[in-house]
Design an enzyme around this catalytic site. Structure first.
Site, PDB file in Angstrom:
ATOM      1  N   ARG A 123       0.897  -1.329   0.144  1.00 44.38           N
ATOM      2  CA  ARG A 123      -0.095   0.150  -0.083  1.00 44.38           C
ATOM      3  C   ARG A 123       0.998   1.316  -0.065  1.00 44.38           C
ATOM      4  NH1 ARG A 123      -3.324   0.790   4.588  1.00 44.38           N
ATOM      5  NH2 ARG A 123      -4.666   1.992   3.443  1.00 44.38           N
ATOM      6  N   LYS A 188       3.389  -6.716  12.449  1.00 43.23           N
ATOM      7  CA  LYS A 188       2.600  -7.091  10.942  1.00 43.23           C
ATOM      8  C   LYS A 188       3.001  -8.307  10.673  1.00 43.23           C
ATOM      9  CE  LYS A 188       1.504  -4.897   6.624  1.00 43.23           C
ATOM     10  NZ  LYS A 188       1.296  -3.699   5.979  1.00 43.23           N
ATOM     11  N   ARG A 322       0.511   6.993  18.475  1.00 44.59           N
ATOM     12  CA  ARG A 322       0.695   8.318  18.523  1.00 44.59           C
ATOM     13  C   ARG A 322       1.882   8.347  19.798  1.00 44.59           C
ATOM     14  NH1 ARG A 322      -3.457  12.766  20.998  1.00 44.59           N
ATOM     15  NH2 ARG A 322      -2.383  13.685  22.367  1.00 44.59           N
TER      16      ARG A 322
HETATM   17  C1  BTN Z   1       0.538  -3.668   2.402  1.00 45.45           C
HETATM   18  O1  BTN Z   1       1.371  -2.788   2.041  1.00 45.45           O
HETATM   19  O2  BTN Z   1       0.199  -4.143   3.500  1.00 45.45           O
HETATM   20  C2  BTN Z   1      -0.184  -4.553   1.308  1.00 45.45           C
HETATM   21  C3  BTN Z   1       0.661  -5.537   0.963  1.00 45.45           C
HETATM   22  C4  BTN Z   1      -0.114  -6.427  -0.303  1.00 45.45           C
HETATM   23  C5  BTN Z   1       1.161  -7.647  -0.766  1.00 45.45           C
HETATM   24  C6  BTN Z   1       0.451  -8.421  -1.659  1.00 45.45           C
HETATM   25  S1  BTN Z   1       1.465  -9.867  -2.132  1.00 45.45           S
HETATM   26  C7  BTN Z   1       0.532 -10.360  -3.269  1.00 45.45           C
HETATM   27  C8  BTN Z   1      -0.050  -9.240  -4.151  1.00 45.45           C
HETATM   28  N1  BTN Z   1       0.633  -8.743  -5.002  1.00 45.45           N
HETATM   29  C9  BTN Z   1       1.288  -7.699  -4.913  1.00 45.45           C
HETATM   30  O3  BTN Z   1       2.094  -7.059  -5.652  1.00 45.45           O
HETATM   31  N2  BTN Z   1       0.825  -7.180  -3.755  1.00 45.45           N
HETATM   32  C10 BTN Z   1       0.099  -8.001  -3.182  1.00 45.45           C
END
Ligand code: BTN
Length: 324
Positions: A123, A188, A322
């Site tokens: 993201r 995470k 925070r």
């Molecule tokens: C995040 O940033 O938390 C989201 C990560 C999502 C990763 C997955 S792996 C499978 C799919 N293909 C990608 O290129 N990204 C998502």
């Protein structure tokens, strides 16, 4: 890389997958390759994130055995698997990108998994670290005929589906960080990237991408936040094919339910798993920064932050803890 080199690299890896030492000379003889070629393939496998030792006199060894993803093994864990449309890929730039390129050429619900991604997307334009065989990289294409207005909150429903899958696999107390990061023991373990294509007023095409850490090599200097993986929190060895099947089952069932009934069936579970409920947080959304107390989500999936006694809802952005 050309097709033959790819095949040769995969053959080297399938021998090394047992986690035992294999001498370069014997490997070469078995596979009909020179020692130099074996060494080149091993180096390449290293660039895909595999941890391979080379010890003089003993040969090459993967730091641990590797279980490959296999379509038939995954499907055998799924009742009514004939309804599932799944491709299992080896190395790909991004499973989301792969499906995006196939829009128009596949049915809603089509999925793909890969062993490694060379350009995994996270993201907010981040990179998703995707070493070979270390995680689940899964994407699912879903076409929502009702268009954009029907997908608000989809990523929360996907987060709940992942938490359900982990619970079924015996993982205790997964938690969710809005909108859909999955946490275990405050770190995470999985993330979701929903990419949307479509025009206002028309149906919309979603690619739902899931990255779930299973057993990442320890030295991950490029991950800029506290992370964990299932191997660290589970006592038993993880069957990647069973895990993939469980994630697929929950994902398909949840997205289908979301399409018919919206976010309502997922809200109470999301609230139960809320990592930041009643915690002091900072919400950054574009140029807006709100510091306050996390008050869960509203019925539309917006994050509620209490700022100076007033609750404000946010529909995009990122939360951080925070600082006092
Ligand atoms: C995040 O940033 O938390 C989201 C990560 C999502 C990763 C997955 S792996 C499978 C799919 N293909 C990608 O290129 N990204 C998502």
């Amino acid at each position: 890389m050309n097709r033959n080199a790819n095949i040769a690299r995969n053959r080297v890896l399938s021998v090394l997958a047992d986690g035992e030492f294999h001498s370069g000379e014997i490997l070469g003889k078995e596979l009909g390759l020179s020692r130099a070629a074996i060494s080149k393939h091993v180096k390449l496998l290293g660039t895909l994130g595999l941890d391979i030792y080379s010890v003089t006199g003993k040969g090459y060894k993967l730091s641990q055995p590797l279980q490959f993803l296999q379509r038939h093994s995954i499907l055998q864990h799924i009742p009514d698997s004939h309804d599932i449309s799944l491709e299992v890929l080896n190395v790909i730039d991004s499973t989301n990108g792969y499906l995006k390129d196939k829009i128009g050429d596949m049915e809603s619900g089509h999925m793909c998994l890969a062993e490694a991604q060379t350009a995994g997307r996270g993201r907010h334009g981040r990179t998703w670290v995707s070493p070979y065989g270390a995680s689940l990289y899964l994407s699912c294409y879903w076409s929502f005929s009702a268009g954009y207005q029907a997908i608000g909150g989809l990523s929360l429903a996907v987060g709940v589906a992942l938490a359900d899958a982990l619970e079924i696999m015996g993982v205790n107390t997964p938690q969710l960080k809005w909108p859909n990061d999955l946490y275990l023991q405050d770190k995470k373990v999985a993330g979701v990237l929903v990419e949307v294509e479509g025009q206002m007023g028309a149906g919309c095409d979603c690619i739902i991408g899931v990255g779930l850490n299973i057993d990442l090599p320890e030295n991950q200097s490029t991950i800029d936040q506290p992370w964990t993986d299932l191997a660290k929190v589970m006592e038993t060895t993880i069957d990647r094919n069973r895990l993939a099947a469980e994630v697929i089952k929950q994902l398909v069932a949840s997205v289908a339910l979301f399409e018919s009934d919206g976010l309502a069936p997922f809200i109470s579970k999301w609230r139960q798993l809320d990592l930041y409920k009643d915690k002091r947080i900072k919400m950054t959304s574009g140029n807006t920064v709100a510091e306050g107390i996390g008050r869960g989500v509203n019925d539309n999936g917006g994050l509620l932050v209490e700022v100076d006694g007033i609750e404000k809802a946010f529909y995009g952005g990122e939360i951080s803890v925070r600082k006092a």
